[in-house]
Motif scaffolding. Structure first.
Motif, PDB file in Angstrom:
ATOM      1  N   PRO A   1       0.845  -1.207   0.000  1.00 17.91           N
ATOM      2  CA  PRO A   1       0.000   0.000   0.000  1.00 17.91           C
ATOM      3  C   PRO A   1       0.871   1.244   0.000  1.00 17.91           C
ATOM      4  O   PRO A   1       2.036   1.213   0.401  1.00 17.91           O
TER       5      PRO A   1
ATOM      6  N   LEU B   1      -6.987   5.777  -1.483  1.00 23.38           N
ATOM      7  CA  LEU B   1      -7.161   4.362  -1.835  1.00 23.38           C
ATOM      8  C   LEU B   1      -8.354   3.767  -1.105  1.00 23.38           C
ATOM      9  O   LEU B   1      -9.161   3.035  -1.692  1.00 23.38           O
TER      10      LEU B   1
ATOM     11  N   ILE C   1      -4.005  -0.517  -6.995  1.00 20.09           N
ATOM     12  CA  ILE C   1      -2.548  -0.503  -6.805  1.00 20.09           C
ATOM     13  C   ILE C   1      -1.845  -1.050  -8.036  1.00 20.09           C
ATOM     14  O   ILE C   1      -0.889  -0.455  -8.554  1.00 20.09           O
TER      15      ILE C   1
ATOM     16  N   GLU D   1      -2.294   1.420 -11.160  1.00 21.43           N
ATOM     17  CA  GLU D   1      -2.097   2.855 -10.924  1.00 21.43           C
ATOM     18  C   GLU D   1      -3.423   3.605 -10.978  1.00 21.43           C
ATOM     19  O   GLU D   1      -3.568   4.647 -11.632  1.00 21.43           O
TER      20      GLU D   1
END
Length: 386
Positions: A230, A240, A255, A258
């Motif tokens: 993360p 996120l 993740i 992107e």
């Protein structure tokens, strides 16, 4: 009835596994679902355990991990337990089972005879090899073969369906018959991302066990458990959590692809709505074209859908805090200053979401579809006189 061992190098792909990340049966720690686990344990210790559980909540928040945790516990816990130190059976305080327990080892290997896993099957022929699009009645008939075998002495049997949303009508009716006349000492665990779409008769015969989206702390811990990295920046972590809506599966995709950068690009693209930068739109859409860009296309449509939903929520509840990208709050507040605009954006989100799914199903040109969606958003903003 034992399945072929899973998780080996030559094993087929698994429909209930996300990419190369660990399958839920390999996940020992459950994050963020303490309340759901406690509710199940309370029902178990009460001596009135329901024979069927509908485990509900958004995708990727740990429902499958919880289901496998429950299955391990139920199969590993004897029906008739020996008396404890003071004469009564020991009351379990947790669903955790030692990873070295024989049941845990067999479940990890996919060879536990008291467990039946129902999911979409991988088929090699006719080529190309692929997953079936639904759990069909042929798969559901495996239940009859499973119940034809006797359970191990003093043990429960568990049926785990991941997910029940993917059953077609004949399969759903086959499962309903089992729910109506459940075999002795059998527990069914039905995972559902959209329980409202299920047959009412299925819902009515199950005890609902709701699971909640993960908090930021639980999400970050679960991502690390899955082997992901993360972001270190606190703002990026908050973004996120917001964009994934507490879903580990969605966060992993963000993740890997992107997603935070892409969402920031969407905010920048729509910053001057109803004016739209066509060259920038075409450049973004072009990245979604080609056979190798399918994941990019799915992520782009998902983030557009997320953005529209966040616009609608802003009109009803105010701007989100924290922002998921620089300038987001100002844009959302301008686009949805009131409840009427919020409803209009919500309706547009439903329309464009359906359009994107339909386009993907018939393999429409992805860049053209993304461009069209962006133009529809621009037209909607103009119609609202923003």
């Amino acid at each position: 009835m034992s399945a072929a061992p899973l998780g080996l190098a030559d094993a087929p792909p698994e429909a209930d596994r996300l990419g190369d990340y660990p399958h839920p049966r390999h996940t020992e720690t459950l994050y963020g679902q303490e309340e759901a686990e406690a509710r199940f344990l309370a029902a178990f210790t009460s001596g009135r355990l329901p024979h069927a559980w509908l485990i509900t909540g958004p995708r990727g928040i740990g429902k499958a991990t919880l289901a496998w945790r429950i299955a391990r516990f139920l199969i590993a816990t004897p029906l008739e337990q020996e008396a404890g130190l003071f004469g009564e059976p020991e009351v379990p305080q947790s669903l955790a089972i030692d990873p070295d327990h024989p049941v845990a080892r067999r479940m990890t290997a996919g060879s536990e005879g008291n467990l039946m896993l129902l999911r979409r099957k991988w088929v090699e022929k006719p080529a190309p090899a692929r997953f079936k699009t639904v759990i069909d009645v042929e798969s559901a008939r495996d239940l009859k073969r499973f119940f034809a075998y006797s359970a191990a002495e003093n043990a429960r049997r568990v049926v785990l369906i991941d997910s029940v949303d993917e059953m077609n009508a004949p399969a759903a009716n086959a499962v309903l018959k089992v729910l109506e006349e459940p075999p002795l000492n059998t527990v069914l665990l039905l995972i559902s991302h959209a329980p409202a779409a299920l047959l009412p008769t299925i819902r009515s015969r199950c005890q609902v066990l709701p699971c909640a989206p993960l908090s930021e702390a639980a999400l970050i811990a679960a991502l690390r458990e899955a082997g992901a990295e993360p972001p270190e920046d606190p703002g990026a972590r908050a973004a996120l959590t917001a964009l994934s809506e507490g879903s580990v599966a969605t966060a992993l995709q963000l993740i890997d692809d992107e997603g935070l950068t892409l969402y920031s690009a969407l905010i920048a693209l729509f910053r001057d709505l109803p004016k739209l930068d066509r060259p920038a739109t075409l450049a973004m859409a072009a990245k979604c074209g080609g056979r190798d860009a399918q994941d990019r296309f799915r992520l782009t449509t998902r983030l557009i859908d997320t953005l529209l939903a966040r616009i609608a929520r802003t009109g009803a509840l105010g701007p989100p805090s924290p922002e998921a990208a620089p300038g987001e709050a100002a844009l959302l507040t301008r686009l949805a200053p009131d409840a009427a605009r919020a409803r209009a954006w919500a309706e547009l989100a439903a329309t464009l979401g359906a359009r994107a799914r339909a386009g993907a199903a018939v393999n429409l040109d992805a860049p053209a579809l993304i461009t069209d969606i962006c133009l529809k958003i621009s037209e909607a903003a103009a119609d609202m006189r923003l």
